[in-house]
Design an enzyme around this catalytic site. Structure first.
Site, mmCIF file in Angstrom:
data_model
loop_
_atom_site.group_PDB
_atom_site.id
_atom_site.type_symbol
_atom_site.label_atom_id
_atom_site.label_comp_id
_atom_site.label_asym_id
_atom_site.label_seq_id
_atom_site.Cartn_x
_atom_site.Cartn_y
_atom_site.Cartn_z
ATOM 1 N N SER A 189 0.721 -1.229 -0.043
ATOM 2 C CA SER A 189 -0.111 -0.120 0.072
ATOM 3 C C SER A 189 0.860 1.133 0.016
ATOM 4 C CB SER A 189 -1.088 -0.114 1.192
ATOM 5 O OG SER A 189 -0.130 -0.077 2.453
ATOM 6 N N HIS A 217 -5.204 -4.161 -1.844
ATOM 7 C CA HIS A 217 -4.903 -3.253 -3.091
ATOM 8 C C HIS A 217 -4.854 -3.705 -4.368
ATOM 9 C CE1 HIS A 217 -4.384 -0.208 0.163
ATOM 10 N NE2 HIS A 217 -3.653 -1.041 0.868
ATOM 11 N N LYS A 248 -11.949 -0.770 -0.775
ATOM 12 C CA LYS A 248 -11.015 -0.046 -1.776
ATOM 13 C C LYS A 248 -11.519 0.018 -3.168
ATOM 14 C CE LYS A 248 -7.682 -0.849 1.778
ATOM 15 N NZ LYS A 248 -7.579 0.539 2.599
HETATM 16 N N1 PMP Z 1 -4.491 -5.248 4.390
HETATM 17 C C1 PMP Z 1 -3.976 -4.022 3.769
HETATM 18 C C2 PMP Z 1 -2.740 -4.439 2.992
HETATM 19 C C3 PMP Z 1 -4.523 -2.963 4.108
HETATM 20 O O1 PMP Z 1 -3.750 -1.819 3.407
HETATM 21 C C4 PMP Z 1 -5.457 -2.629 4.675
HETATM 22 C C5 PMP Z 1 -5.906 -1.229 5.090
HETATM 23 N N2 PMP Z 1 -5.517 0.096 4.636
HETATM 24 C C6 PMP Z 1 -6.196 -3.691 5.386
HETATM 25 C C7 PMP Z 1 -5.723 -4.929 5.229
HETATM 26 C C8 PMP Z 1 -7.535 -3.821 6.209
HETATM 27 O O2 PMP Z 1 -8.321 -3.321 5.287
HETATM 28 P P1 PMP Z 1 -9.800 -2.445 5.627
HETATM 29 O O3 PMP Z 1 -9.479 -1.027 5.547
HETATM 30 O O4 PMP Z 1 -11.119 -2.915 5.025
HETATM 31 O O5 PMP Z 1 -9.819 -2.495 7.179
#
Ligand code: PMP
Length: 410
Positions: A189, A217, A248
């Site tokens: 990310s 992502h 996302k």
């Molecule tokens: N895994 C990754 C790689 C993330 O970047 C994120 C949140 N940015 C999550 C899991 C958690 O997802 P959520 O925002 O749906 O809680």
């Protein structure tokens, strides 16, 4: 003031608080300052245009998603009314789980209230007993993975980021009789870099390890029907569990795992973050279902996202503005200094109404500070030109180092 608050405040003033508490207060202090835009597009209806939204494909505003959400809201009300096992399961939950299992070519899928709780809940169970495995985890894995592995109590080996030679070295040194699990993401990310999944799958096969792949992502954005990076390489079947989010690419909220029936069943039966919480509202699930179905059949949003990413890469390269991206839709402008990153972000907002969050440690390593931008499918090419133009002006004004001397466009 009650006694707890008094002691807590004194400790904070004296600076003796644990790091986590200080971080919490710091986050609370700045939380109210994040700019709020009504639309990622900016313009008359919005105060600012957002360049770091995770609603990468604009599905949170898509007419089909809004219509499905409204219809389910009218039909089923605002909340789910209970946990999944006690009154909270609606037919939309079941339909979406089937859709996600089908999308990833897995036997079953399970919804959670977020991607965070999906990783935390699923890994706690799958890496813990009864698996009792040794876990090999990429050093850049998300906090939700780290927390899930901690809660599992599993023995953990950390491999250097995307370093398959190191992964193999660690695997070859482990007890061949212990069950093994490799946990990684596909698109990371912060730097937008993509894991060497084909090589990881080969190594996993060689050492008989199960694989848990976070495609948060990537789902919606990559691969046939938006099934993710592993699917784009034709190797989704080599990843035992694929984990994703609805928050996302799919524009709503919620998280999930998809995998073999017996593993999904175990998580459904044992995961505390699945069992002991209220189910997602049917309206949210209906919206997510509409998003997943739409993106399975439409290339339009993916095409626009990737065309915008390519345009951003090209314009930044022409201006010599350093960025990391690995060709993905996450285009992190590299600053490499904490205060400077904050300053660039503030100037973009004040002067140009452009909001890109500066990312500092611990989200990135100190000295690796970035502005995490993600031009979405909804941005127009002219806006991307304006964004790069604005960066170029700030780079000149503040004397920020360039990747190399800028060369004229064209
Ligand atoms: N895994 C990754 C790689 C993330 O970047 C994120 C949140 N940015 C999550 C899991 C958690 O997802 P959520 O925002 O749906 O809680």
């Amino acid at each position: 003031m009650n006694q707890y608050l008094e002691i807590f405040s004194r400790r904070m003033r004296e600076g003796g608080s644990p790091k986590a508490e200080r971080e919490f207060l710091e986050i609370s202090r700045i939380a109210g300052k994040f700019p709020a835009a009504r639309s990622p597009l900016g313009g008359a209806a919005a105060e600012v245009s957002v360049w770091c939204s995770n609603d990468y494909l604009g599905m949170g505003q898509h007419p089909l998603v809004l219509a499905a959400t409204r219809e389910a809201l009218d039909e089923h009300g605002a909340g789910s009314g209970g946990s999944r096992n006690i009154g909270g399961t609606n037919h939309y939950h079941v339909l979406l789980e089937r859709e996600l299992a089908d999308l990833h070519g897995k036997a079953d899928a399970l919804l959670f209230s977020s991607g965070y709780t999906a990783n935390d809940g699923a890994l706690t169970v799958l890496a813990g007993r009864p698996g009792d495995c040794v876990v090999f985890s990429d050093e850049m894995n998300h906090a939700s993975i780290i927390d899930g592995l901690r809660h599992s109590g599993a023995e953990k080996r950390i491999f250097r980021h995307n370093d398959t030679a190191h992964l193999e070295e660690l695997l070859s040194a482990a007890d061949p009789d212990r069950p093994k699990m490799i946990v990684m993401e596909s698109v990371y990310s912060m730097a937008g870099d993509v894991a060497p999944l084909a090589e990881i799958a080969r190594i996993a096969r060689k050492y008989g390890a199960m694989t848990f792949l976070d495609e948060v992502h990537a789902v919606g954005m990559y691969g046939p029907e938006g099934a993710g990076i592993a699917a784009s390489l034709g190797i989704a079947d080599q990843f035992t569990v694929i984990m994703g989010t609805l928050a996302k690419g799919f524009g709503t909220t919620g998280g999930y795992i998809a995998g073999p029936a017996e593993l999904v069943d175990a998580v459904r039966g044992l995961s505390r973050s699945f069992i002991f919480t209220t189910a997602l509202p049917p309206a949210v699930v209906a919206g997510a279902l509409a998003a997943v179905r739409h993106l399975r059949g439409s290339e339009e949003e993916r095409d626009r996202l990737h065309a915008n990413a390519r345009l951003t890469h090209r314009l930044l390269t022409e201006r010599g503005i350093p960025f990391v991206s690995d060709g993905s839709h996450i285009v992190s402008i590299f600053v490499g200094d904490d205060a400077l990153a904050q300053r660039v972000s503030a100037l973009l907002l004040e002067r140009h109404g452009i909001y890109v969050q500066a990312i500092n440690a611990p989200s990135v390593r100190a000295g690796q500070e970035i502005l995490r931008s993600a031009p979405g499918a909804v941005h127009q090419p002219a806006q991307i030109e304006g964004f790069v133009e604005a960066l170029d002006g700030i780079w000149r004004e503040l004397g920020v180092p360039r990747a190399r001397e800028p060369r004229p466009a064209g």
